[in-house]
Design a protein around this motif. Structure first.
Motif, short mmCIF file in Angstrom:
data_model
loop_
_atom_site.label_atom_id
_atom_site.label_comp_id
_atom_site.label_asym_id
_atom_site.label_seq_id
_atom_site.Cartn_x
_atom_site.Cartn_y
_atom_site.Cartn_z
N ASP A 1 0.85 -1.19 0.00
CA ASP A 1 0.00 0.00 0.00
C ASP A 1 0.88 1.24 0.00
O ASP A 1 2.11 1.15 -0.08
N ALA A 2 0.27 2.41 0.09
CA ALA A 2 1.01 3.67 0.02
C ALA A 2 2.00 3.84 1.18
O ALA A 2 2.95 4.60 1.07
N GLY B 1 2.18 -4.12 -7.58
CA GLY B 1 1.72 -2.75 -7.56
C GLY B 1 1.13 -2.36 -6.22
O GLY B 1 1.20 -3.08 -5.24
N VAL B 2 0.55 -1.18 -6.23
CA VAL B 2 -0.03 -0.62 -5.02
C VAL B 2 -1.46 -1.12 -4.88
O VAL B 2 -2.22 -1.18 -5.85
N ILE B 3 -1.81 -1.48 -3.66
CA ILE B 3 -3.16 -1.96 -3.35
C ILE B 3 -3.69 -1.11 -2.19
O ILE B 3 -2.92 -0.68 -1.33
N THR B 4 -4.98 -0.85 -2.20
CA THR B 4 -5.56 -0.02 -1.14
C THR B 4 -6.12 -0.88 -0.02
O THR B 4 -6.42 -2.07 -0.21
N ILE C 1 -11.33 -8.44 -0.21
CA ILE C 1 -10.91 -9.79 -0.60
C ILE C 1 -11.60 -10.81 0.31
O ILE C 1 -11.47 -10.75 1.53
N GLU C 2 -12.33 -11.71 -0.30
CA GLU C 2 -12.97 -12.80 0.44
C GLU C 2 -12.40 -14.10 -0.07
O GLU C 2 -12.83 -14.61 -1.12
N PRO C 3 -11.42 -14.65 0.64
CA PRO C 3 -10.78 -15.88 0.17
C PRO C 3 -11.77 -17.03 0.02
O PRO C 3 -12.55 -17.31 0.93
N VAL D 1 -6.32 -12.57 4.74
CA VAL D 1 -5.33 -11.70 4.10
C VAL D 1 -5.21 -10.43 4.93
O VAL D 1 -6.13 -10.08 5.68
N GLY D 2 -4.07 -9.76 4.81
CA GLY D 2 -3.91 -8.51 5.54
C GLY D 2 -2.69 -7.75 5.09
O GLY D 2 -1.77 -8.32 4.48
N LEU D 3 -2.69 -6.47 5.37
CA LEU D 3 -1.54 -5.61 5.10
C LEU D 3 -0.69 -5.53 6.37
O LEU D 3 -1.23 -5.32 7.47
N HIS D 4 0.62 -5.68 6.20
CA HIS D 4 1.52 -5.71 7.36
C HIS D 4 2.78 -4.91 7.07
O HIS D 4 3.31 -4.94 5.95
#
Length: 167
Positions: A26-27, A99-102, A109-111, A119-122
């Motif tokens: 992400d950004a 790339g960049v994801i928000t 996202i629903e696996p 899923v998660g941003l870390h």
């Protein structure tokens, strides 16, 4: 020295496993990780290269299967040589830019893949506690390629190999 017939020579060649992963961020440079159902550590989206499949095609296929994102694959960030580890033979890991994801995209996202729990941003620091050490080093090198060097990296066990060491 006697040469083997070509068919015997070809059959004797070493076979390496290969994997391909995609680094989304992400950004704030947090990275997207997937929690798997089949092992304790998290991963970047990706997986094993199938027979007669190019690593970049694997990356696109695995991202679509695991997190349902269908976008053009970015450039190659690194290739890592991974030594034999227990039952797993040595291999090559390819990491591509996703790339960049928000945050909103990640939340959406629903696996549905039975291999993916969540899923998660870390942050890189948080990721180090979730992934295997070699993958943590690959993520760090990949982020460095994106932000600093711009050139794809060659690694061994996640450690960048310098031009001098490649000689």
């Amino acid at each position: 020295m006697d040469l083997l017939p070509f068919e015997e020579y070809a059959a004797s060649l070493n076979r390496k496993r290969a994997s391909a992963g995609v680094l989304f961020r992400d950004a704030e440079s947090r990275v997207l990780l997937v929690e798997t159902t089949y092992k304790r550590t998290w991963e970047i989206p990706g997986g094993s290269v199938d027979a007669d499949e190019a690593p970049w095609r694997t990356a696109v296929r695995e991202v679509l299967e695991e997190i349902h994102i269908n976008r053009p694959l970015g450039r190659l960030l690194l290739i890592d040589h991974i030594p034999t580890d227990g039952p797993m033979p040595e291999g090559l890991a390819f990491v591509f830019d996703g790339g960049v994801i928000t945050e909103e995209e990640v939340t959406g996202i629903e696996p549905t893949d039975p291999e993916i729990r969540s899923v998660g941003l870390h942050t890189l620091d948080a990721a180090r506690d979730l992934v295997k050490p070699g993958l943590a080093r690959r993520i760090e090198v990949a982020l460095d390629v994106l932000v600093v060097t711009g050139e794809p990296a060659l690694c061994e066990s996640g450690y960048r190999v310098t031009a001098r060491e490649r000689r």
